[in-house]
Design an enzyme around this catalytic site. Sequence first.
Site, PDB file in Angstrom:
ATOM      1  CG  ASP A 121      -1.899   1.124   1.248  1.00 50.13           C
ATOM      2  OD1 ASP A 121      -1.788   2.046   0.416  1.00 50.13           O
ATOM      3  OD2 ASP A 121      -2.812   1.095   2.097  1.00 50.13           O
ATOM      4  CD  GLU A 176      -4.470  -0.710  -1.657  1.00 47.93           C
ATOM      5  OE1 GLU A 176      -5.025  -0.008  -0.790  1.00 47.93           O
ATOM      6  OE2 GLU A 176      -4.462  -1.964  -1.615  1.00 47.93           O
ATOM      7  CD  GLU A 183      -7.204   4.154   1.369  1.00 52.15           C
ATOM      8  OE1 GLU A 183      -6.939   4.800   2.390  1.00 52.15           O
ATOM      9  OE2 GLU A 183      -6.474   3.234   0.938  1.00 52.15           O
ATOM     10  CG  ASP A 198     -13.585   3.950   2.995  1.00 53.06           C
ATOM     11  OD1 ASP A 198     -14.738   4.092   3.460  1.00 53.06           O
ATOM     12  OD2 ASP A 198     -12.609   3.661   3.702  1.00 53.06           O
ATOM     13  CG  HIS A 230      -9.907   1.635   2.334  1.00 50.59           C
ATOM     14  ND1 HIS A 230     -10.359   2.630   3.190  1.00 50.59           N
ATOM     15  CD2 HIS A 230      -8.666   1.322   2.760  1.00 50.59           C
ATOM     16  CE1 HIS A 230      -9.424   2.907   4.080  1.00 50.59           C
ATOM     17  NE2 HIS A 230      -8.389   2.124   3.845  1.00 50.59           N
ATOM     18  CD  GLU A 232      -8.000  -2.824   3.322  1.00 56.11           C
ATOM     19  OE1 GLU A 232      -6.833  -2.477   3.559  1.00 56.11           O
ATOM     20  OE2 GLU A 232      -8.831  -2.088   2.755  1.00 56.11           O
TER      21      GLU A 232
END
Length: 405
Positions: free
Chosen positions: A226, A252, A280, A302, A329, A349
């Site tokens: 990430d 990511e 995200e 998200d 996310h 996740e």
Amino acid sequence: MENIMTLPKIKHVRAWFIGGATAEKGAGGGDYHDQGGNHWIDDHIATPMSKYRDYEQSRQSFGINVLGTLIVEVEAENRQTGFAVSTAGEMGCFIVEKHLNRFIEGKCVSDIKLIHDQMLGATMYYSGSGGLVMNTISCVDLALWDLFGKVVGLPVYKLLGGAVRDEIQFYATGARPDLAKEMGFIGGKMPTHWGPHDGDAGIRKDAAMVADMREKCGPDFWLMLDCWMSQDVNYATKLAHACAPFNLKWIEECLPPQQYEGYRELKRNAPAGMMVTSGEHHGTLQSFRTLAETGIDIMQPDVGWCGGLTTLVEIAALAKSRGQLVVPHGSSVYSHHAVITFTNTPFSEFLMTSPDCSTLRPQFDPILLDEPVPVNGRIHKSVLDKPGFGVELNRDCHLKRPYSH
């Protein structure tokens, strides 16, 4: 003719906050970055601010935790309530109580799409394509879905059409993929610690971290990186190739959200078999359409930031039409009820919020009561079989309501 259930109208909407710059520090909750000291989530993680030495050691040093948690509650005429949390804090409270309330109160509890569209249209002149306003709209939208589910006595995933699988399997995001493997997760995603300002030395250090975890976790456990918007195309491409020998599954959010051409170039130049993912920090369906056109492999909205569950369902349909995956996310129960209904979300996740990743702690602890955590890396759909999102608001937290109407 059979009787149709009469649904109540929404009587009140209220907004509280905890944590953030004007309250207690380390409150956790919807703003999961707002943690206490010695926490992996604030330990020298690469960010867009890392190029400034004053702000490279800690994300809290540049204010990642200043917003705090927004809590929105909607109450129906029959006194049933629904609620949700996101990251918007005191400023989100103002938007809800002084602007969005007019689109909520007086509507039927099932008028979710109407309210959503009106909130988007009414804030367009100051919301841009995401950020604080979209976080706030997302929180309202999730609270409305929670209320609707509680009124009709169904979990949200059944309102969306029902589960397409019996359980959700998870990868874990945190500093210790080796511990995640022991807990039964299918993979582990680590933050990068270095960026373009560190040059090739930074690439070598992060690649060495991946190599070390590959040795600890074995050949088949998924490992991901990430990058949290901290890189440029050249650096990200070099890092991807440096990690390819260690079977990195994906890289990511290497670039800032608006750099669509950069994502297209990164996808084109990434090592064969390595996925490129992002999303995200994107908000609105339109931004995800543009992101999808870059050819990235997985979109990662998200649900608490992209426009809520209403928008997340649209994003999943968009991705499905293009043969792309959607893996939201984090977001705990707010994602669980969605992804178990998506055919293009084969895994999800789980964000490790314990300081050293050694234990499983609910992501939005302590603001949600009865928030489930994976068992052996999985959550069965039966765990979600409670009305709404299946959680309750912890009113013992220091809730502050700075505005009213």
